[in-house]
Enzyme design. Structure first.
Site, PDB file in Angstrom:
ATOM      1  N   CYS A  65      28.619  45.338  35.211  1.00 13.40           N
ATOM      2  CA  CYS A  65      27.832  44.494  34.324  1.00 13.40           C
ATOM      3  C   CYS A  65      27.723  45.215  32.989  1.00 13.40           C
ATOM      4  CB  CYS A  65      26.441  44.210  34.882  1.00 13.40           C
ATOM      5  SG  CYS A  65      25.399  43.256  33.740  1.00 13.40           S
ATOM      6  N   MET A  67      28.804  37.738  28.937  1.00 16.22           N
ATOM      7  CA  MET A  67      28.760  38.967  29.703  1.00 16.22           C
ATOM      8  C   MET A  67      29.330  40.108  28.861  1.00 16.22           C
ATOM      9  SD  MET A  67      29.787  36.072  31.369  1.00 16.22           S
ATOM     10  CE  MET A  67      31.346  36.064  32.239  1.00 16.22           C
TER      11      MET A  67
END
Length: 389
Positions: A101, A314
């Protein structure tokens, strides 16, 4: 059955939120990978939840807010900490550990400093503390530059990030050697091509750039989907047929990239690859009501996260966008108008983002040496999470 109390920190990193743990604070049975660890962390987040709300846990019922992080002393020379990231599906009974992430990466450095993983002598009274992070999921180095004031992590500031309501202190991130070179010394373009004709059974044939930089991503043209790249979440997430088409593209791309053997395996690997669509710049109004002007961006980009359009972008997909935009001939580079570039600003549903990428050709292959972006991070709550076990 009674509740176990586990020290934890709830943090925002970039446009994501997650529950952070020190490895040594987890119950002994959960300090090693496996089903027992996954079951514990799923219960922390309130998954699997057939209602999709995670009401009985820490999760926020979106892909951006259903994440867990485990930090430990680094197992790799010249690094400060190991950072292990898990994406927790809302209603499925597993955790996907297949990727990173990028947004929560910005919270790892602050967490490491605040939790004593660095020698206090390394932390300046005022200035910037450099934290070298080993991203254990994908085996890559991230360098975080964390602002410090009075010997503590500085969290407040005037850095604004589209997709985050309030300003905070800027955390600069360097993703070193972000492309996956493969076991055989392959390429960040796993198929060997900058553009492929991706045949998706029952859906169609799409021009696609498949790249593994930051995270594996399948990029297609928005126009091929009947879109213009300015879409916000409601336009995509309320269209079940379109989401099914995008998932079919993602699954077909995963097979072509060698990440899975058959499209039937894609459901067990929802985190990676991502699927994204790009388009040339165009004026639009972001989800917050902000007017984004075509003249201020190089291209439009939208990405799907865990089956839904992401509300912003993201961090890892941002690395892939910047890297692909820097390579002439890719679908992303074409959307940005072609040519060469080492910095790109793109439009996403919440606004814009600027990301830098350094690429070069070596022995006929494109190689990414670094990607750079800024995020912010903040502790939301610290203490103990209570888990029925």
């Amino acid at each position: 059955m009674k509740q176990t109390k586990i020290p934890a920190t709830y943090m925002r990193g970039g446009t994501s939120k997650g529950v952070f743990f020190r490895l040594q604070d987890l119950p002994e049975f959960a300090r090693t990978p496996g089903n027992a660890r996954d079951a514990l962390l799923q219960r922390v987040m309130g998954s699997p939840d057939p209602y999709g709300k995670q009401t009985d846990g820490m999760g926020g019922a979106t892909s951006s807010t259903s994440k867990v992080v485990i930090i430990s002393p680094s197992s790799v020379h010249n690094h400060d900490v190991d950072y292990l990231y898990g994406q927790v599906p809302l209603d499925a009974d597993f955790i996907d550990w297949s990727g990173n992430c990028g947004n929560l990466s910005s919270a790892v450095g602050p967490f490491a400093i605040a939790n004593g993983f660095l020698d206090p002598a390394r932390v300046p009274s005022d200035g910037v503390c450099t934290v070298r992070i080993w991203q254990a999921n994908i085996g890559k180095t991230i360098v975080a530059h964390v602002p410090v004031a009075n010997g503590e992590v500085q969290e407040t500031g005037d850095f604004e990030l589209d997709g985050v309501t309030f300003p905070a202190a800027e955390v600069a991130l360097e993703f070193l050697d972000p492309a996956d070179e493969g076991e055989d010394g392959g390429s960040m373009f796993p198929t060997g091509n900058l553009v492929d004709e991706l045949d998706v059974p029952g859906v169609g044939i799409f021009k696609a750039t498949m790249i593994n930089a930051g995270v594996p991503v399948v990029f297609v043209e928005a126009s091929a989907l009947g879109l213009d790249g300015t879409e916000l979440q409601s336009a995509i997430n309320e269209n079940a047929a379109l989401l099914a088409k995008l998932e079919a593209i993602r699954a077909a791309g995963a097979v072509r990239m060698g990440l899975i053997h058959d499209v039937s395996e894609a459901a067990r690997r929802p985190l990676t690859p991502k699927v994204a669509f790009v388009a040339p710049p165009k004026d639009y109004v972001s989800s917050s009501g902000k007017h984004v002007h075509a003249a201020d961006i190089a291209l439009l980009a939208r990405a799907i996260s865990m089956g839904k359009l992401h509300h912003a972008m993201m961090g890892t997909a941002s690395v892939a966008i910047a890297t692909a935009a820097a390579v002439p001939g890719t679908v992303v580079n074409a959307a940005a108008g072609g040519g060469t570039r080492d910095v790109v600003r793109f439009g996403h549903p919440s606004g814009t983002l600027r990301v830098g990428a350094e690429v070069k050709q070596m022995n006929g292959r494109w190689v990414a040496t670094k990607a750079v972006m800024s995020r912010s991070a903040r502790v939301l709550m610290s203490g103990q999470v209570h888990v029925p076990v």
